[in-house]
Design a protein around this motif. Structure first.
Motif, mmCIF file in Angstrom:
data_model
loop_
_atom_site.group_PDB
_atom_site.id
_atom_site.type_symbol
_atom_site.label_atom_id
_atom_site.label_comp_id
_atom_site.label_asym_id
_atom_site.label_seq_id
_atom_site.Cartn_x
_atom_site.Cartn_y
_atom_site.Cartn_z
ATOM 1 N N VAL A 174 0.786 -1.099 -0.161
ATOM 2 C CA VAL A 174 -0.162 0.329 -0.063
ATOM 3 C C VAL A 174 1.009 0.902 -0.076
ATOM 4 O O VAL A 174 1.947 1.465 0.460
ATOM 5 C CB VAL A 174 -0.713 -0.133 1.697
ATOM 6 N N VAL A 175 0.478 1.823 -0.892
ATOM 7 C CA VAL A 175 1.379 3.381 -0.902
ATOM 8 C C VAL A 175 0.378 4.765 -1.341
ATOM 9 O O VAL A 175 -0.146 4.873 -1.909
ATOM 10 C CB VAL A 175 1.995 3.456 -2.306
ATOM 11 N N GLU A 176 0.128 5.124 -0.024
ATOM 12 C CA GLU A 176 0.773 6.425 0.029
ATOM 13 C C GLU A 176 0.693 7.534 -0.320
ATOM 14 O O GLU A 176 2.053 7.854 0.084
ATOM 15 C CB GLU A 176 -0.447 7.104 2.178
ATOM 16 N N VAL A 177 -0.053 8.490 -0.967
ATOM 17 C CA VAL A 177 1.024 9.624 -1.517
ATOM 18 C C VAL A 177 0.723 10.873 -0.319
ATOM 19 O O VAL A 177 -0.468 11.126 -0.762
ATOM 20 C CB VAL A 177 0.882 9.617 -3.424
ATOM 21 N N THR A 178 1.418 11.454 -0.361
ATOM 22 C CA THR A 178 1.304 12.921 -0.028
ATOM 23 C C THR A 178 2.501 14.013 -0.758
ATOM 24 O O THR A 178 2.511 13.581 -1.579
ATOM 25 C CB THR A 178 1.620 12.988 1.278
ATOM 26 N N ASP A 179 2.404 15.677 0.061
ATOM 27 C CA ASP A 179 3.155 16.691 -0.632
ATOM 28 C C ASP A 179 4.151 16.428 0.989
ATOM 29 O O ASP A 179 3.498 17.868 1.526
ATOM 30 C CB ASP A 179 2.363 17.676 -0.727
ATOM 31 N N GLY A 180 5.783 16.234 0.668
ATOM 32 C CA GLY A 180 6.219 16.726 1.843
ATOM 33 C C GLY A 180 6.701 15.425 2.708
ATOM 34 O O GLY A 180 5.466 14.755 2.896
ATOM 35 N N THR A 181 7.897 15.208 2.855
ATOM 36 C CA THR A 181 8.797 14.453 3.628
ATOM 37 C C THR A 181 8.096 14.566 5.002
ATOM 38 O O THR A 181 7.094 15.532 5.542
ATOM 39 C CB THR A 181 9.794 14.083 4.021
ATOM 40 N N LEU A 208 -1.051 1.780 9.321
ATOM 41 C CA LEU A 208 -2.184 0.590 8.016
ATOM 42 C C LEU A 208 -0.416 -0.426 8.360
ATOM 43 O O LEU A 208 -0.442 -1.188 8.052
ATOM 44 C CB LEU A 208 -1.380 0.238 6.282
ATOM 45 N N ALA A 209 0.680 0.358 8.368
ATOM 46 C CA ALA A 209 2.079 -0.566 9.340
ATOM 47 C C ALA A 209 1.790 -1.433 9.764
ATOM 48 O O ALA A 209 2.980 -2.686 10.324
ATOM 49 C CB ALA A 209 3.551 0.357 8.873
ATOM 50 N N GLN A 210 1.418 -0.659 10.584
ATOM 51 C CA GLN A 210 1.330 -1.850 12.538
ATOM 52 C C GLN A 210 0.151 -2.940 11.852
ATOM 53 O O GLN A 210 0.709 -3.839 12.526
ATOM 54 C CB GLN A 210 0.453 -0.882 13.302
ATOM 55 N N GLU A 211 -0.610 -3.228 10.540
ATOM 56 C CA GLU A 211 -1.660 -3.810 11.194
ATOM 57 C C GLU A 211 -1.678 -4.710 9.872
ATOM 58 O O GLU A 211 -2.544 -5.395 9.639
ATOM 59 C CB GLU A 211 -3.190 -2.871 10.837
ATOM 60 N N LEU A 212 -0.514 -4.584 8.902
ATOM 61 C CA LEU A 212 -0.461 -5.278 7.671
ATOM 62 C C LEU A 212 0.165 -6.126 7.872
ATOM 63 O O LEU A 212 0.016 -7.372 6.604
ATOM 64 C CB LEU A 212 -0.330 -4.201 6.334
ATOM 65 N N GLY A 216 2.239 -10.372 5.768
ATOM 66 C CA GLY A 216 2.887 -9.954 4.567
ATOM 67 C C GLY A 216 2.636 -9.426 3.904
ATOM 68 O O GLY A 216 3.219 -9.104 2.879
ATOM 69 N N CYS A 217 2.188 -7.842 4.249
ATOM 70 C CA CYS A 217 2.179 -6.658 3.306
ATOM 71 C C CYS A 217 2.671 -5.637 4.057
ATOM 72 O O CYS A 217 3.163 -5.413 5.356
ATOM 73 C CB CYS A 217 0.683 -6.286 3.063
ATOM 74 N N THR A 218 2.911 -5.099 3.352
ATOM 75 C CA THR A 218 3.504 -2.912 3.416
ATOM 76 C C THR A 218 3.294 -2.187 3.293
ATOM 77 O O THR A 218 2.342 -2.581 2.459
ATOM 78 C CB THR A 218 5.106 -3.345 2.994
ATOM 79 N N ALA A 219 3.087 -1.202 4.038
ATOM 80 C CA ALA A 219 2.583 0.437 4.128
ATOM 81 C C ALA A 219 3.526 0.894 3.551
ATOM 82 O O ALA A 219 4.302 1.460 4.980
ATOM 83 C CB ALA A 219 1.209 0.168 4.179
ATOM 84 N N PRO A 274 11.963 -6.867 -3.717
ATOM 85 C CA PRO A 274 11.265 -8.104 -2.651
ATOM 86 C C PRO A 274 11.411 -7.765 -1.388
ATOM 87 O O PRO A 274 10.879 -8.717 -0.424
ATOM 88 C CB PRO A 274 12.148 -9.346 -3.920
ATOM 89 N N ASP A 275 12.511 -6.936 -0.476
ATOM 90 C CA ASP A 275 13.019 -6.076 0.265
ATOM 91 C C ASP A 275 12.086 -4.877 0.562
ATOM 92 O O ASP A 275 12.705 -4.616 1.274
ATOM 93 C CB ASP A 275 14.232 -6.714 0.796
ATOM 94 N N VAL A 276 10.667 -4.717 0.156
ATOM 95 C CA VAL A 276 10.690 -3.677 0.085
ATOM 96 C C VAL A 276 9.503 -3.534 1.424
ATOM 97 O O VAL A 276 9.688 -2.044 2.027
ATOM 98 C CB VAL A 276 9.190 -3.400 -0.909
ATOM 99 N N ALA A 277 9.310 -4.554 2.559
ATOM 100 C CA ALA A 277 8.952 -4.546 3.970
ATOM 101 C C ALA A 277 10.287 -3.727 4.752
ATOM 102 O O ALA A 277 9.620 -2.923 5.252
ATOM 103 C CB ALA A 277 8.646 -6.114 3.781
ATOM 104 N N ARG A 278 11.000 -3.678 4.103
ATOM 105 C CA ARG A 278 12.433 -2.591 5.031
ATOM 106 C C ARG A 278 11.853 -1.106 5.058
ATOM 107 O O ARG A 278 12.950 -0.985 6.093
ATOM 108 C CB ARG A 278 13.750 -2.948 4.444
ATOM 109 N N PHE A 279 10.862 -1.213 4.519
ATOM 110 C CA PHE A 279 10.759 0.381 4.137
ATOM 111 C C PHE A 279 9.241 0.767 4.661
ATOM 112 O O PHE A 279 8.683 1.634 5.177
ATOM 113 C CB PHE A 279 10.531 0.910 2.792
#
Length: 325
Positions: A174-181, A208-212, A216-219, A274-279
């Motif tokens: 899941v990718v949330e898109v915003t404006d600004g870091t 979502l990073a706490q719930e997914l 085996g999913c990532t946000a 394949p290692d996107v979960a590190r983010f």
């Protein structure tokens, strides 16, 4: 994977790095959403693209020059032109503030594909309602609440409807898109309603990073830098992509700006990692991910806009992109 490795993955085999993957880019009519959808298609994904402006209807954004059907055609063309030749775009006009419409969209994806690997919440369209320069109590309340509905509620509705399909398979993103870091947005992004709308996706990704992970999913949250969107070019600076540097005469810091393709390549790199979960839970930027994965903007540069804005523009220094792109 670096950009070179991603390219080789597509060129050295009949499959692109995202062949067989199914994505939903919610809010893909123009700008970052359109470019992200196109780059996913170029990498081989089947991409459902949604928005409110069609060839028969113009949303409140008021731009008839970009349509969701055109986005789907660009996605399919990019997929056909890639070595894999498997990417395709499917346009589904959708108002993401209508839960029934979003449920119907997800039901269609389930019927046609039986899976969802990537959800991109790029829903916005609130600029037309933001009253820049006004205090919270001076800002028209209805317009302010509309900003929050478009920038926050639409994301919530879409995730609520789409995540049951995404979590069926491990590896979903899941990718949330915003404006600004996250760091930059600790400061007040006035006015009040804009600040809330652009902070919301960061918090949604963290939640979502706490719930997914148990599925085996990532946000993550993703931001472009200073985006040379269609409106930024033709409305705000009255330039084209070909002569965009003329805009630096109005604001010299425009020199750090980037094309929408840059964040599109950032998303494709994330989706193919394949290692996107590190983010998981992090807010990422196109400039930061360019350093991670080695891709560039279309001109071969890699603008690190948020570092530039913080260290140069916000500090009142003369415009100089040396070391920032």
């Amino acid at each position: 994977m670096t950009e070179g490795e991603l390219t080789m993955a597509g060129a050295g085999s009949p499959q692109g790095p995202l062949t067989g993957k199914v994505a939903l880019v919610a809010g893909a009519t123009r700008g970052a959403g359109r470019a992200m959808a196109v780059e996913l298609g170029r990498a081989g994904a089947t991409v459902y693209v949604t928005g409110r402006t069609t060839r028969d209807h113009v949303s409140e954004v008021g731009r008839a020059t970009e349509t969701i059907e055109e986005t789907a055609e660009l996605v399919t063309a990019a997929g056909a032109a890639s070595p894999a030749g498997s990417g395709a775009g499917i346009a589904v006009p959708t108002d993401h503030l209508d839960p029934a419409a979003v449920r119907a969209l997800v039901g269609r994806i389930d019927r046609e594909q039986g899976r969802l690997d990537l959800l991109v919440n790029d829903l916005w369209g609130g600029d037309v309602h933001v009253e820049w320069g006004k205090k919270m109590w001076e800002h028209d309340l209805e317009k302010g609440l509309r900003v929050l509905r478009l920038g926050v509620e639409s994301h919530i509705i879409t995730s609520s409807c789409a995540l049951p399909l995404l979590i069926r398979r491990p590896g979903g993103l899941v990718v949330e898109v915003t404006d600004g870091t996250e760091e930059f947005n600790r400061r007040y992004r006035e006015p009040f309603y804009y600040d809330l709308a652009k902070s919301g996706p960061i918090r949604m990704a963290k939640g979502l990073a706490q719930e997914l992970p148990e599925y085996g999913c990532t946000a993550v949250c993703l931001t472009p830098g200073w985006l040379r969107s269609e409106a930024m070019l033709d409305t705000h600076f009255k330039v084209t992509e070909e002569n965009w540097r003329a805009g630096c005469e109005q604001n010299p810091h425009f020199a750090i700006s980037e094309t929408p393709v840059f964040v599109g390549r950032a998303l494709a790199a994330l989706a193919g990692d394949p290692d996107v979960a590190r983010f998981n839970g992090q807010t990422l930027s196109s400039g930061g991910l360019a350093k991670e994965y080695g891709f560039t903007d279309v001109d071969g540069s890699a603008p690190d806009a948020w570092r530039y804005i913080t260290e140069v523009e916000q500090e009142g220094k003369p415009a100089d992109t040396t070391g920032y792109r």
